[in-house]
Design a protein around this motif. Structure first.
Motif, PDB file in Angstrom:
ATOM      1  N   ILE A   1       0.839  -1.200   0.000  1.00  0.00           N
ATOM      2  CA  ILE A   1       0.000   0.000   0.000  1.00  0.00           C
ATOM      3  C   ILE A   1       0.872   1.248   0.000  1.00  0.00           C
ATOM      4  O   ILE A   1       0.663   2.166  -0.792  1.00  0.00           O
ATOM      5  CB  ILE A   1      -0.960   0.002   1.210  1.00  0.00           C
TER       6      ILE A   1
ATOM      7  N   PHE B   1      -1.678  14.223   0.647  1.00  0.00           N
ATOM      8  CA  PHE B   1      -0.896  12.981   0.712  1.00  0.00           C
ATOM      9  C   PHE B   1      -1.194  12.232   2.004  1.00  0.00           C
ATOM     10  O   PHE B   1      -1.524  11.045   1.990  1.00  0.00           O
ATOM     11  CB  PHE B   1       0.596  13.310   0.621  1.00  0.00           C
TER      12      PHE B   1
ATOM     13  N   TYR C   1       1.213   3.697  -3.278  1.00  0.00           N
ATOM     14  CA  TYR C   1       0.698   5.050  -3.107  1.00  0.00           C
ATOM     15  C   TYR C   1       1.803   6.090  -3.317  1.00  0.00           C
ATOM     16  O   TYR C   1       1.580   7.127  -3.947  1.00  0.00           O
ATOM     17  CB  TYR C   1       0.051   5.221  -1.739  1.00  0.00           C
ATOM     18  N   CYS C   2       2.991   5.831  -2.796  1.00  0.00           N
ATOM     19  CA  CYS C   2       4.099   6.774  -2.986  1.00  0.00           C
ATOM     20  C   CYS C   2       4.479   6.882  -4.465  1.00  0.00           C
ATOM     21  O   CYS C   2       4.759   7.975  -4.956  1.00  0.00           O
ATOM     22  CB  CYS C   2       5.307   6.359  -2.160  1.00  0.00           C
TER      23      CYS C   2
ATOM     24  N   LEU D   1      -6.928   5.596   2.706  1.00  0.00           N
ATOM     25  CA  LEU D   1      -6.695   4.454   1.826  1.00  0.00           C
ATOM     26  C   LEU D   1      -6.136   3.264   2.597  1.00  0.00           C
ATOM     27  O   LEU D   1      -6.549   2.122   2.381  1.00  0.00           O
ATOM     28  CB  LEU D   1      -5.734   4.857   0.706  1.00  0.00           C
ATOM     29  N   SER D   2      -5.232   3.531   3.507  1.00  0.00           N
ATOM     30  CA  SER D   2      -4.632   2.464   4.305  1.00  0.00           C
ATOM     31  C   SER D   2      -5.666   1.778   5.190  1.00  0.00           C
ATOM     32  O   SER D   2      -5.698   0.547   5.284  1.00  0.00           O
ATOM     33  CB  SER D   2      -3.503   3.040   5.149  1.00  0.00           C
TER      34      SER D   2
ATOM     35  N   LEU E   1      -3.562   8.906   2.189  1.00  0.00           N
ATOM     36  CA  LEU E   1      -2.822   7.709   2.604  1.00  0.00           C
ATOM     37  C   LEU E   1      -3.458   7.080   3.832  1.00  0.00           C
ATOM     38  O   LEU E   1      -3.608   5.860   3.912  1.00  0.00           O
ATOM     39  CB  LEU E   1      -1.350   8.031   2.875  1.00  0.00           C
TER      40      LEU E   1
ATOM     41  N   TYR F   1       2.477   6.448  -6.909  1.00  0.00           N
ATOM     42  CA  TYR F   1       1.368   7.162  -7.540  1.00  0.00           C
ATOM     43  C   TYR F   1       1.470   8.664  -7.286  1.00  0.00           C
ATOM     44  O   TYR F   1       1.215   9.476  -8.177  1.00  0.00           O
ATOM     45  CB  TYR F   1       0.036   6.612  -7.022  1.00  0.00           C
ATOM     46  N   MET F   2       1.813   9.059  -6.077  1.00  0.00           N
ATOM     47  CA  MET F   2       1.813  10.477  -5.703  1.00  0.00           C
ATOM     48  C   MET F   2       3.105  11.211  -6.073  1.00  0.00           C
ATOM     49  O   MET F   2       3.103  12.428  -6.194  1.00  0.00           O
ATOM     50  CB  MET F   2       1.565  10.629  -4.202  1.00  0.00           C
TER      51      MET F   2
END
Length: 148
Positions: A18, A47, A22-23, A54-55, A51, A25-26
């Motif tokens: 995750i 961010f 995500y990192c 989402l997490s 995060l 992606y961002m």
């Protein structure tokens, strides 16, 4: 391998995936403006907020899927109760996890005291949250394998 060990491994792997996805992606969306622009604060606030949400959602979904797959493959149900050992391991893992996050929080606030850019504070907060989650899962796995 016990249910708790498998759950700790799944939690560890899901946390790594995750965070990494995500990192990745961002990262391309990072603003090019100056270090103190409002767009930079908006980026880091978004961010952290996304995060976190989402997490939480991903961990809930992964936990449900893990229980379904575990039951289908082994025929066993998830343990309905936690004995003293489970509670003690959870407490130890949570304590270590909280210490790491609080240390990271204090380090992030200290970075502001020493006139570091605000981005450094956000990065320290994000990384300390990530490491505290990883450490909590590793601590549970360690104690379920080696004992308390």
């Amino acid at each position: 391998m016990t249910y708790q060990e498998k759950k700790s491994i799944v939690s560890l792997i899901s946390t790594l995936l995750i965070f990494a996805i995500y990192c990745l992606y961002m990262y391309p969306r990072h603003p090019e403006g100056g270090l103190k622009s409002m767009e930079t604060f908006r980026y880091w606030g978004t961010f952290v907020l996304i995060l976190t949400l989402l997490s939480i959602v991903a961990h809930i979904i992964i936990s449900i899927l893990f229980n379904i797959i575990f039951r289908m493959t082994t025929g066993e149900k998830e343990p309905k109760f936690a004995d003293e050992l489970d509670k003690l391991i959870d407490l130890k893992a949570n304590r270590i996890s909280f210490f790491i996050f609080i240390f990271g929080f204090l380090l992030a606030m200290g970075s502001l005291v020493f006139y570091q850019p605000s981005q450094v504070m956000f990065i320290i907060l994000i990384v300390s949250g990530f490491f505290s989650d990883i450490t909590g899962s590793l601590t549970k796995l360690y104690h379920y394998r080696r004992g308390v």
